[in-house]
Design a protein around this motif. Structure first.
Motif, PDB file in Angstrom:
ATOM      1  N   ILE A 120       0.698  -1.211  -0.031  1.00 31.69           N
ATOM      2  CA  ILE A 120       0.250   0.250   0.147  1.00 31.69           C
ATOM      3  C   ILE A 120       1.051   1.546  -0.242  1.00 31.69           C
ATOM      4  N   MET A 121       1.898   1.326   1.252  1.00 26.07           N
ATOM      5  CA  MET A 121       2.580   2.476   1.051  1.00 26.07           C
ATOM      6  C   MET A 121       3.451   2.675  -0.073  1.00 26.07           C
ATOM      7  N   MET A 122       3.211   3.265  -1.046  1.00 21.09           N
ATOM      8  CA  MET A 122       4.874   3.406  -2.252  1.00 21.09           C
ATOM      9  C   MET A 122       3.947   4.381  -3.184  1.00 21.09           C
ATOM     10  N   GLN A 123       4.799   4.548  -3.356  1.00 21.28           N
ATOM     11  CA  GLN A 123       5.215   6.727  -3.577  1.00 21.28           C
ATOM     12  C   GLN A 123       5.660   6.186  -5.749  1.00 21.28           C
ATOM     13  N   PRO A 124       5.338   7.367  -6.106  1.00 23.62           N
ATOM     14  CA  PRO A 124       4.458   7.918  -6.246  1.00 23.62           C
ATOM     15  C   PRO A 124       3.337   7.442  -7.177  1.00 23.62           C
ATOM     16  N   MET A 125       2.541   6.406  -6.950  1.00 23.50           N
ATOM     17  CA  MET A 125       1.049   5.705  -7.325  1.00 23.50           C
ATOM     18  C   MET A 125       0.981   4.747  -5.808  1.00 23.50           C
ATOM     19  N   ASP A 126       0.195   5.550  -4.913  1.00 23.87           N
ATOM     20  CA  ASP A 126       0.091   4.046  -3.726  1.00 23.87           C
ATOM     21  C   ASP A 126      -0.497   3.005  -4.110  1.00 23.87           C
ATOM     22  N   GLY A 127      -0.978   1.688  -2.932  1.00 26.22           N
ATOM     23  CA  GLY A 127      -0.828   0.732  -3.667  1.00 26.22           C
ATOM     24  C   GLY A 127      -2.879   0.395  -3.555  1.00 26.22           C
ATOM     25  N   TRP A 128      -3.400   1.779  -2.787  1.00 28.34           N
ATOM     26  CA  TRP A 128      -5.260   1.891  -3.302  1.00 28.34           C
ATOM     27  C   TRP A 128      -5.303   2.612  -4.584  1.00 28.34           C
ATOM     28  N   GLU A 129      -4.178   3.499  -5.711  1.00 28.93           N
ATOM     29  CA  GLU A 129      -4.391   3.383  -6.717  1.00 28.93           C
ATOM     30  C   GLU A 129      -4.555   2.826  -7.561  1.00 28.93           C
ATOM     31  N   THR A 130      -3.086   2.201  -7.643  1.00 37.89           N
ATOM     32  CA  THR A 130      -3.005   1.021  -8.221  1.00 37.89           C
ATOM     33  C   THR A 130      -4.223  -0.166  -7.729  1.00 37.89           C
ATOM     34  N   LEU A 131      -5.069  -0.566  -7.233  1.00 38.92           N
ATOM     35  CA  LEU A 131      -5.623  -1.539  -7.400  1.00 38.92           C
ATOM     36  C   LEU A 131      -6.411  -0.864  -7.672  1.00 38.92           C
ATOM     37  N   GLU A 132      -6.948   0.280  -8.216  1.00 36.84           N
ATOM     38  CA  GLU A 132      -8.632   1.122  -8.814  1.00 36.84           C
ATOM     39  C   GLU A 132      -7.998   0.558 -10.023  1.00 36.84           C
ATOM     40  N   HIS A 133      -6.827   1.176 -10.359  1.00 38.37           N
ATOM     41  CA  HIS A 133      -6.297   1.009 -11.788  1.00 38.37           C
ATOM     42  C   HIS A 133      -6.569  -0.787 -12.428  1.00 38.37           C
ATOM     43  N   ILE A 134      -6.715  -1.524 -11.907  1.00 36.21           N
ATOM     44  CA  ILE A 134      -6.521  -2.680 -12.105  1.00 36.21           C
ATOM     45  C   ILE A 134      -7.369  -2.936 -12.098  1.00 36.21           C
ATOM     46  N   LYS A 135      -8.196  -2.394 -11.140  1.00 32.37           N
ATOM     47  CA  LYS A 135      -9.683  -3.232 -11.144  1.00 32.37           C
ATOM     48  C   LYS A 135     -11.029  -2.378 -12.249  1.00 32.37           C
ATOM     49  N   ALA A 136     -10.752  -1.427 -12.019  1.00 35.40           N
ATOM     50  CA  ALA A 136     -10.974  -0.485 -13.792  1.00 35.40           C
ATOM     51  C   ALA A 136     -10.588  -0.812 -14.826  1.00 35.40           C
ATOM     52  N   ASN A 137     -10.367  -1.347 -15.303  1.00 36.76           N
ATOM     53  CA  ASN A 137      -9.508  -2.784 -16.365  1.00 36.76           C
ATOM     54  C   ASN A 137     -10.584  -3.678 -16.382  1.00 36.76           C
ATOM     55  N   PRO A 138     -11.308  -3.711 -17.643  1.00 39.20           N
ATOM     56  CA  PRO A 138     -11.780  -5.216 -17.877  1.00 39.20           C
ATOM     57  C   PRO A 138     -10.768  -6.325 -18.342  1.00 39.20           C
ATOM     58  N   ASP A 139      -9.643  -6.211 -18.673  1.00 32.70           N
ATOM     59  CA  ASP A 139      -9.002  -7.127 -18.880  1.00 32.70           C
ATOM     60  C   ASP A 139      -7.972  -7.816 -17.869  1.00 32.70           C
ATOM     61  N   THR A 140      -7.960  -6.772 -16.372  1.00 33.68           N
ATOM     62  CA  THR A 140      -7.570  -7.243 -15.345  1.00 33.68           C
ATOM     63  C   THR A 140      -8.187  -7.595 -14.131  1.00 33.68           C
ATOM     64  N   LYS A 141      -9.385  -6.939 -13.897  1.00 27.25           N
ATOM     65  CA  LYS A 141      -9.941  -6.824 -13.008  1.00 27.25           C
ATOM     66  C   LYS A 141     -10.453  -7.871 -12.500  1.00 27.25           C
ATOM     67  N   THR A 142      -9.835  -9.265 -13.030  1.00 21.31           N
ATOM     68  CA  THR A 142     -10.525 -10.718 -12.475  1.00 21.31           C
ATOM     69  C   THR A 142      -9.401 -10.732 -11.828  1.00 21.31           C
ATOM     70  N   ILE A 143      -8.161 -10.649 -12.049  1.00 20.76           N
ATOM     71  CA  ILE A 143      -6.669 -10.896 -10.867  1.00 20.76           C
ATOM     72  C   ILE A 143      -7.347 -11.261 -10.187  1.00 20.76           C
ATOM     73  N   PRO A 144      -6.721 -11.952  -8.851  1.00 15.54           N
ATOM     74  CA  PRO A 144      -7.652 -11.871  -7.802  1.00 15.54           C
ATOM     75  C   PRO A 144      -6.138 -10.485  -7.092  1.00 15.54           C
ATOM     76  N   VAL A 145      -6.089  -9.489  -5.958  1.00 19.04           N
ATOM     77  CA  VAL A 145      -5.132  -9.249  -5.288  1.00 19.04           C
ATOM     78  C   VAL A 145      -5.005  -8.918  -4.023  1.00 19.04           C
ATOM     79  N   LEU A 146      -4.352  -9.405  -3.427  1.00 24.76           N
ATOM     80  CA  LEU A 146      -3.923  -9.269  -2.077  1.00 24.76           C
ATOM     81  C   LEU A 146      -3.177  -7.993  -0.876  1.00 24.76           C
TER      82      LEU A 146
END
Lengths: 432, 392
Positions: free
Chosen positions: A267-293
């Protein structure tokens, strides 16, 4: 003379009793329906299944819509035509405003693509095909040969009046003597067992020949942690790939060859943190099904939990042991595998894919929510009385508990239905 | 087996090769062999004749354990008879059953049909249990053949727009009588009230009230969810059992708060998933909205308001047209005033405009959803659908 009258009377009474008895008896019911299941996606209709069963059909005469269904006989003549609505469209309404305060109707359209369409039609003599047309341009959308379904039905119900003419086509043998049955049965059992065993072994061999290692992508801007986690995963036999930040992670998973089976995201990353990365992953139909821990040394806040709980598979607090990390990953894989393995059984047990997937999703959400609620309760308990310290957090936690309870109620109801459908077919019940 | 055959051959040879080969002995030997063969034949015939080819079937109610008379029995699709025909309650003996696997099908009014595969003669006695069905006819004057089958199913959920969340509501799921009362009330206020809310210029078919079959489906283990998707969901078990539904209505008690558009869920909705799978949901306390959704789901009427909805020309007897010319032509043909044809636009937004035309004047139920009546064009369409009932 009197004797003759007496005889006539007795015969008449006997006839009347017979007629009365016959009328009192309900007539045999041979009404049958044909059920055609289609899958609709991007304007294309694909046949999924056709079957015949005893039952009553709906009134085709009163249907509306912009599709035309046509039942065709074996001489290519139309024997029944009716309208149908295109699938996947739900039209809803709400009344906005209140009486005296400018009330007005507001529309709501929901489109589902892909969608399942089930067409139930009456069994008609000489029916051969079902065609579906677009009314606007008269294009044939799909044509379905009904004869395999008819032959399958008539193989089982050889005595049905509609099947008598087809008895010769029946695939079900009606042996007359015990000896041929015995020999045929032994032969059939040996043949089926042999074929099944060859199939099973060939499948197992194929599986053993091409073992696929599961790939795990670790995203962390701390090189030491990244290296440590990769070492742990390699030791357990996983393929590993890594990214030093959110942007790099998104670039990596865009490439189909590099698509991971699970993402471990700091989660704690710079400049794009984990939550923002997660949002991008889930917003993309190609990647949204990949499980994220999510991996973090930071306490989960109530606001983060509220916003992201639906997107994640687990939340792992640093420091963690090798066993904890592997257990969390394996839990995800086992759940995915169980869902995939049980899906064909669910379909055979008559449970639709939508229902089964909802069941699986609920199972996951309940699991994740409970864990997150536990974490939040640990975070927000500050005073000795055990009361939660933050009013907003308290509200969120209460809401999450309530949602989890509602989900659990729904899950329990679905579980009863699914388990009973599985049990009815003698399938082992799925534990998601 | 082989030893026996050898002994038999030895016996015959012994008989034939005796020293005294006089004619008498020859014929005596022949007679002995013949007698021997006849005995074998008779024995095999009697064994065959004694093979019992009767299958005995018992049918019971699964809950009470009582034997059920009058259950209709079919063997491999052919009707055989009903249970209790003889003196034995719930029993039927099926004679002349051939060797092999057979499919038994048992039906009885008010019960769920049962099928079972039987291997005969390994199984000579079958006991089947039947479950009572969950579908109840509400018609006062009995079933109407080829009528419109309307089935109500209770929802275990409702929605609160104030809180923007789904509510679990047990009003109907714990109280069958309450659900039945609400269903009967809504039937009387909507389906059977059509003559009061349609246009007098196109009078309804006189006996329209007798052209429906109203049912309610109540299974404590299977409830609908009005708020899973726009039109809600019902279980697969329902669709498997109820194959003849023309319209399935998910009824929920009430919608909490005032609809304010998305993200709130709509109050009523209609979705078609194929013939026999037309689904609508509505709250029991909003009669006009119920009429509006019924207009979509049963009569194929299209919305006449301008907004986010689904338009098409619902031929025959449309209530919206894809061009002004078509609207005018239809109005003239039906002796309506063609000047009443107007484009669907306006509504809550002055920018809204759709390439469809309507004829029915306001207030139209398909335009408002909270008051008004069905106009002449809509009533013509309703009459068209009603006229299609009652014949095969």
């Amino acid at each position: 003379m009197n004797g003759k009258i007496l005889v006539c009377l007795i015969v008449s009474m006997a006839l009347l009793i017979c007629i009365g008895w016959t009328h009192a008896q309900p007539l045999p019911d041979y009404e049958k329906i044909v059920t055609i299941t289609l899958n609709y996606q991007d304007g294309i209709y694909k046949p999924v299944d056709q079957s015949i069963q005893y039952g009553q059909a709906p009134n085709l005469n009163i249907l509306s819509g912009n599709l035309r269904g046509v039942i065709v006989d074996n001489n290519d003549r139309e024997i029944k035509t009716f309208s149908l609505m295109e699938p996947g469209i739900a039209v809803g309404e709400g009344i906005q405003g209140t009486p005296g305060n400018n009330p007005h109707i507001q529309g709501y359209v929901e489109r589902t693509d892909p969608a399942e369409m089930v067409i139930t039609i009456p069994y008609l003599q000489n029916m051969q095909k079902f065609n579906l047309y677009d009314t606007q341009n008269n294009n044939l959308l799909v044509s379905i040969d009904l004869s395999p379904a008819i032959i399958t039905f008539c193989a089982e119900y050889t005595g049905d009046p509609d099947c008598l003419g087809l008895a010769s086509q029946s695939t079900k043998p009606v042996p007359e003597t015990r000896t041929p049955i015995l020999y045929l049965s032994v032969f059939a059992v040996l043949l089926i067992s042999g074929t099944t065993l060859v199939y099973i072994f060939s499948r197992q061999e194929t599986k053993q020949d091409i073992p696929r290692k599961l790939t795990i992508l670790t995203v962390d801007d701390e090189p030491t942690i990244l290296e440590l986690i990769q070492l742990m995963l390699k030791k357990e036999g996983y393929n590993t790939i890594s990214a030093p930040g959110g942007k790099e992670c998104l670039e990596l998973i865009k490439q189909k060859k590099q698509r991971p089976d699970v993402i471990l995201l700091d989660i704690m990353m710079q400049p794009m943190d984990g939550w923002e990365t997660l949002e991008h992953i889930k917003a993309n139909p190609d990647t949204k099904t990949i499980p994220v821990l999510m991996l973090t040394g930071k306490q989960l806040t109530a606001a983060e939990a509220k916003r992201y709980h639906i997107c994640i598979e687990d939340y792992i607090m640093k420091p963690f042991t090798n066993a904890q990390l592997i257990a969390a990953i394996e839990h995800v894989f086992i759940r995915e595998r169980t869902i995939k393995e049980n899906l064909p059984l669910a379909k055979k047990a008559g449970i639709s894919q939508d229902i089964y997937c909802e069941f699986a999703k609920l199972s996951k959400h309940i699991d994740v929510n409970k864990k997150i609620v536990d974490l939040l309760q640990l975070t927000y308990v500050v005073d000795e009385s055990g009361k939660l310290g933050d009013a907003e957090a308290n509200k969120i936690i209460e809401q999450m508990i309530l949602n989890t309870k509602l989900n659990e109620d729904r899950f329990e109801q679905m579980k009863r239905e699914i388990f009973s459908a599985f049990a009815e077919k003698g399938y082992p019940v799925p534990h998601l | 087996m082989c030893n026996r055959r050898i002994q038999f051959q030895k016996l015959i040879l012994m008989i034939l090769s005796r020293n005294d080969k006089s004619r008498f002995n020859f014929w005596r030997n022949i007679a002995l062999i013949f007698t021997f063969l006849v005995i074998i034949c008779i024995t095999s015939i009697s064994v065959e004749a004694s093979t019992d080819n009767t299958l005995t079937l018992f049918v019971k109610d699964v809950k009470t354990g009582n034997y059920l008379d009058g259950a209709m029995v079919y063997l491999d699709g052919a009707f055989i008879g009903t249970t209790g025909e003889s003196n034995n309650a719930g029993t039927l003996q099926l004679s002349n059953v051939s060797i092999g696997v057979h499919t038994l099908r048992i039906t009885k009014e008010g019960y769920i049909e049962v099928t079972k595969k039987v291997q005969f003669p390994d199984t000579k006695t079958v006991e089947l249990t039947m479950n009572k069905g969950s579908l109840f006819l509400l018609n006062k004057n009995g079933y109407f053949p080829h009528g419109i089958n309307v089935i109500f199913i209770p929802s275990e959920t409702s929605f609160s727009c104030s809180e923007n969340r789904k509510l679990f509501d047990s009003t109907y799921t714990v109280n069958e009588n309450r659900f039945k009362e609400d269903v009967v009330a809504i039937i009387n206020r909507t389906f059977l009230h059509l003559d009061k809310i349609t246009s007098p210029s196109a009078p309804l078919i006189e006996d329209y009230q007798n052209r429906f079959n109203f049912y309610y489906y109540y299974n404590p283990a299977v409830h609908a969810d009005a708020y899973s998707g726009c039109a809600g969901t019902v279980s697969d078990l329902y669709w498997k059992t109820v194959t003849f539904s023309d319209i399935t209505v998910i009824l929920y008690p009430t919608y909490t708060g005032v609809y304010t558009g998305p993200p709130c869920q709509p109050m009523g909705c209609y979705k078609s998933m194929g013939s026999g799978r037309n689904l609508m949901k509505a709250p029991a306390d909003s009669t006009y909205l119920f009429d509006h959704e019924m207009g979509h789901a049963l009569f194929g009427l299209v919305d006449t308001y301008c907004g986010n909805t689904y338009y098409y020309e619902n031929s025959p007897d449309p209530n919206v047209w894809a061009s002004l010319d078509k609207c005018i032509a239809n109005a003239k043909m039906n002796n309506f005033d063609p000047n009443n044809c107007k484009q669907i636009k306006g509504g809550s937004s002055s920018l809204c405009s759709k390439p469809f035309w309507r004829w029915d004047p306001s207030p139209d139920i398909m335009e408002t959803g909270y008051y008004g009546s069905f106009g002449s064009a809509a009533t013509q369409r309703i009459n068209y659908i009603l006229s299609k009932t009652g014949s095969a």
